[in-house]
Scaffold this active site. Structure first.
Site, mmCIF file in Angstrom:
data_model
loop_
_atom_site.group_PDB
_atom_site.id
_atom_site.type_symbol
_atom_site.label_atom_id
_atom_site.label_comp_id
_atom_site.label_asym_id
_atom_site.label_seq_id
_atom_site.Cartn_x
_atom_site.Cartn_y
_atom_site.Cartn_z
ATOM 1 N N ASP A 141 2.214 -3.698 2.438
ATOM 2 C CA ASP A 141 2.546 -2.560 1.602
ATOM 3 C C ASP A 141 3.533 -1.720 2.420
ATOM 4 O O ASP A 141 3.674 -1.911 3.635
ATOM 5 C CB ASP A 141 1.297 -1.759 1.218
HETATM 6 C C1 BGC Z 1 2.421 1.301 -3.051
HETATM 7 C C2 BGC Z 1 2.706 -0.084 -3.591
HETATM 8 C C3 BGC Z 1 4.141 -0.189 -3.993
HETATM 9 C C4 BGC Z 1 5.016 0.140 -2.798
HETATM 10 C C5 BGC Z 1 6.498 0.081 -3.092
HETATM 11 C C6 BGC Z 1 3.400 1.697 -1.970
HETATM 12 O O1 BGC Z 1 3.249 3.029 -1.622
HETATM 13 O O2 BGC Z 1 1.113 1.364 -2.559
HETATM 14 O O3 BGC Z 1 1.874 -0.358 -4.684
HETATM 15 O O4 BGC Z 1 4.404 -1.474 -4.485
HETATM 16 O O5 BGC Z 1 4.722 1.462 -2.373
HETATM 17 O O6 BGC Z 1 6.879 1.091 -3.950
#
Ligand code: BGC
Length: 717
Positions: free
Chosen positions: A267
């Site tokens: 993530d």
């Molecule tokens: C979120 C993810 C997301 C990623 C990219 C993160 O903060 O937890 O679900 O895909 O950001 O935007």
């Protein structure tokens, strides 16, 4: 290390081939007729050490670098999961400010789950996949399948509810649809990202059975049934190790046990240590705010490799997994799907998911559907009647091509003969004047459609924080009571996730749960309200009466939101309906519940042992539409084990089927059950076990409306 570097002369000849040499000289990795593994090994062998490193980390917020000499294109990733997010970055979280980055906004994940219709999961995934290709994307960051453990989790709206089987079935359909468009889905957040509180660090302590039986099955289904090509690690820790570099989750379970062959990405800013990332199963590092060369899997990793401090085979394995996803999505191939945007078909999918996901929770005296011919004035009251939601919620927000709000949808459907008046009723900083005007509007109308609930403001249904309670905000409890007193024909429509309703539920005759229904939501809602669509959604999560009834609230702060950096899942297996069953707590509305404008009769349950070729047993029964309009019913099958060796939940969903029936029509429904339907995870034996025992097969229209029962003796033979 040297042997991995490609001599200059080979590089030159490859460059020539990529730049358009005769077909006979096409290298195997560019030859679409070659098996994927052949192509992977061929390209892997041509990459320099530095090029390999470049493949396993980002070079902007949502991209990885190109390798022009080999024709490796920049890879574009995007959120997910409700459509193709607007372009961000490249180096900030601010929108890129483009004018060509709109997308169809699908209903939120919890609404999709409420359809209980895997075919719609496929159609939604397919439409998003087509839009992703039209927008030039390669990997889409969804679906999200974290289990709803507490109603307070700020991201529950993105996920697929409280049940492992339902989440797994729905996400598998979505993934198959999306990946059919030469896009990789990326199921997230693996695993146990069940709250937003302290999400980057919170350490989850969960017993092995709950991990295996509740929190992992949807991911396993994504891998083994959906065939997902990418997995995103979660921010939080499991048992003291961050999930993006968690050896147990990534290496042992995902890759070794489940046989996952694709890539694991972090993530955004979810990686923490070069050595752990290198050894514990992370294949692609995304999203940190630092210089891309300073990523754990960039220069620091390269340095350790050059010192022979980490094995090169580990790097090759990561690259292999990244390349495999590229070949699986036909990145190098002529004829890769090019997609389409905002087609009539995509709009229709958005509307149909909303129509089938809206849940009718109460309908006293057949208040619904409304008959436009019998109404002179309808008062539409509530801020959510005009509020747009598609862009909210953070990473799952969509820059929608358009968004039909509930008021638009109702005005259009009610037609010119009906006078529709609107009163805002409440808002964040609203005062008594708003209430007074709403009550006056309610008094002047034949019926009220109240449209309230939550929204995507931080602290409600939004990423990055949890809700502080389960209450309706902005004084809505009092407002609804005043409106219902002014006009008994008050239909309440709630958007968002679950809230406490005791203050007013018995004072209103009808209630619809509309979640966040996407850009066609207003049309879908109007079609349900006026009976063009017979509601068929069922709750994918229990609606408790009050927060203190919920398992996570019962065990105090150590169980939610956590103390001293650790949250302990003290309720173990008893998540969702499993908890309310075990503790004999009456929920406001049970898991699987949802009404229809027609009625269904279940009969004639037969349990037919398999001939050995197909599972263990088929449950067969009949459902008849005994009402006057066509309607779809979601038949649910739960299993109860009589004498389990280890404690098991009272009942567990093991199958379901949604069928459409014309008035008077009767159909036979068959639900096959395999060994998994009878198994539990034995943490002593470290394996799934289906023991010889008697099992009850419970069939009905919700987890608390069991209409047919049968029993079955499972024996080793
Ligand atoms: C979120 C993810 C997301 C990623 C990219 C993160 O903060 O937890 O679900 O895909 O950001 O935007």
């Amino acid at each position: 290390m040297k042997s991995l570097l490609i001599p200059a002369i080979v590089v030159l000849s490859l460059c020539a081939s990529v730049c358009g040499m005769r077909a006979a000289e096409t290298p195997p990795y560019l030859d679409a007729s070659q098996p994927v593994e052949t192509r992977v090994e061929d390209l892997l062998a041509r990459l320099s050490l530095e090029e390999k490193i470049s493949i396993i980390h980002a070079d902007s917020k949502f991209t990885t670098p190109a390798i022009p000499r080999l024709g490796v294109l920049r890879r574009w990733l995007d959120d997910g999961p409700h459509g193709v997010r607007e372009d961000i970055g490249p180096d900030t979280w601010n929108p890129a400010g483009r004018t060509d980055d709109f997308s169809t906004a699908m209903p939120a994940g919890i609404c999709l789950a409420a359809t209980w219709n895997p075919y719609l999961g496929f159609k939604e995934g397919e439409a998003i996949g087509q839009e992703a290709r039209a927008r030039g994307k390669d990997i889409m960051l969804g679906p999200g399948v974290n289990i709803l453990r507490t109603p307070l989790c700020g991201r529950n709206f993105e996920y697929l509810g409280e049940d492992p089987l339902l989440s797994g079935v729905m996400c598998s359909g979505y993934i198959r649809g999306e990946q059919s468009q030469d896009i990789s889905s990326c199921v997230k957040h693996f695993a146990l990202n069940n709250e937003e509180f302290d999400r980057m660090n919170i350490n989850v302590e969960v017993d092995e059975r709950a991990l295996r039986e509740i929190y992992l099955p949807a991911f396993k289904a994504a891998v083994q049934q959906g065939g997902v090509w990418s997995v995103m690690g979660a921010y939080n820790q499991l048992r003291g190790q961050h999930c993006c570099e968690n050896d147990y989750l990534l290496n042992k379970i995902l890759k070794d046990e489940w046989g996952f062959k694709g890539l694991v990405m972090s993530d955004w800013a979810g990686a923490h240590d070069t050595r752990e990332c290198a050894l514990n199963g992370l294949d692609l590092e995304m999203g940190t705010e630092k210089q891309y060369d300073d990523f754990y899997l960039a220069q620091p990793y390269l340095d350790l490799l050059k010192k022979d401090d980490l094995p090169l085979a580990g790097l090759d394995e990561k690259v292999r997994r990244n390349l495999r996803v590229m070949f699986a999505t036909h990145v190098f191939d002529a004829g890769r799907k090019t997609g389409s945007l905002n087609t009539a078909a995509h709009q229709a999918v958005a509307r149909q998911v909303a129509e089938e996901g809206i849940v009718l929770l109460k309908n006293e005296g057949n208040t619904l559907p409304l008959d436009a011919a019998k109404l002179k004035t309808i008062a539409v009251i509530g801020e959510n009647a005009t509020r747009l939601h598609a862009h909210g919620g953070d990473s799952s927000g969509i820059k929608a091509f358009y968004e039909i709000n509930p008021l638009d949808g109702i005005v259009k459907r009610a037609g010119e003969k009906v006078n529709v008046i609107f009163s805002e009723g409440y808002r964040k900083d609203g005062g008594a004047d708003l209430t007074e005007r709403a009550v006056a509007a309610a008094k002047s109308a034949d019926a009220v459609i109240y449209i309230g609930g939550l929204n995507h403001d931080k602290g409600f249904d939004c990423e990055g924080a949890d809700r502080k309670d389960m209450k309706l905000p902005y004084g809505q409890d009092e407002l609804i009571q005043k409106i219902a007193a002014a006009n008994p024909q008050t239909i309440v429509v709630l958007e968002g996730t679950m809230v406490e309703m005791d203050a007013w539920l018995d004072k209103v005759p009808a209630l619809l749960q509309a979640w966040y229904p996407g850009m066609e939501g207003g049309n879908a809602l109007a079609r349900v309200l006026f009976g063009d669509v017979n509601p068929s959604g069922k709750l994918p999560a229990t609606f408790p009466k009050k927060l203190s009834d919920t398992p996570a609230a019962t065990f105090g702060p150590s169980a939610y939101p956590g103390t001293n950096g650790t949250v302990t899942y003290a309720e173990g297996l008893l998540v969702g309906y499993r908890w309310y069953d075990a503790k004999h707590i009456e929920p406001q509305f049970p898991f699987g519940f949802g009404l229809s404008y027609t009625t269904f009769k279940y009969s004639n349950l037969k349990l037919i042992p398999s001939d050995g070729t197909n599972g263990i047993l088929t449950a067969q029964f009949e459902i008849e539409n005994t009402g006057k309009v066509a309607g779809a019913e979601v038949a649910q099958l739960y299993v109860h084990e009589k004498n389990p060796a280890l404690p098991r939940p009272e009942k567990e969903l093991k199958g379901f089927k949604k069928i459409l029936l014309q008035p008077g029509e009767k159909q036979t429904v068959s639900i096959p059950l395999d060994k998994a339907a009878f198994s539990y995870y034995d943490d002593g034996k470290k394996s799934w076990v289906a023991q010889d025992d008697t099992f009850e097969i419970l069939v009905g229209g919700s987890s608390r409306d069991i209409l047919l029962e049968g029993s079955f003796n499972l024996t080793a033979n």
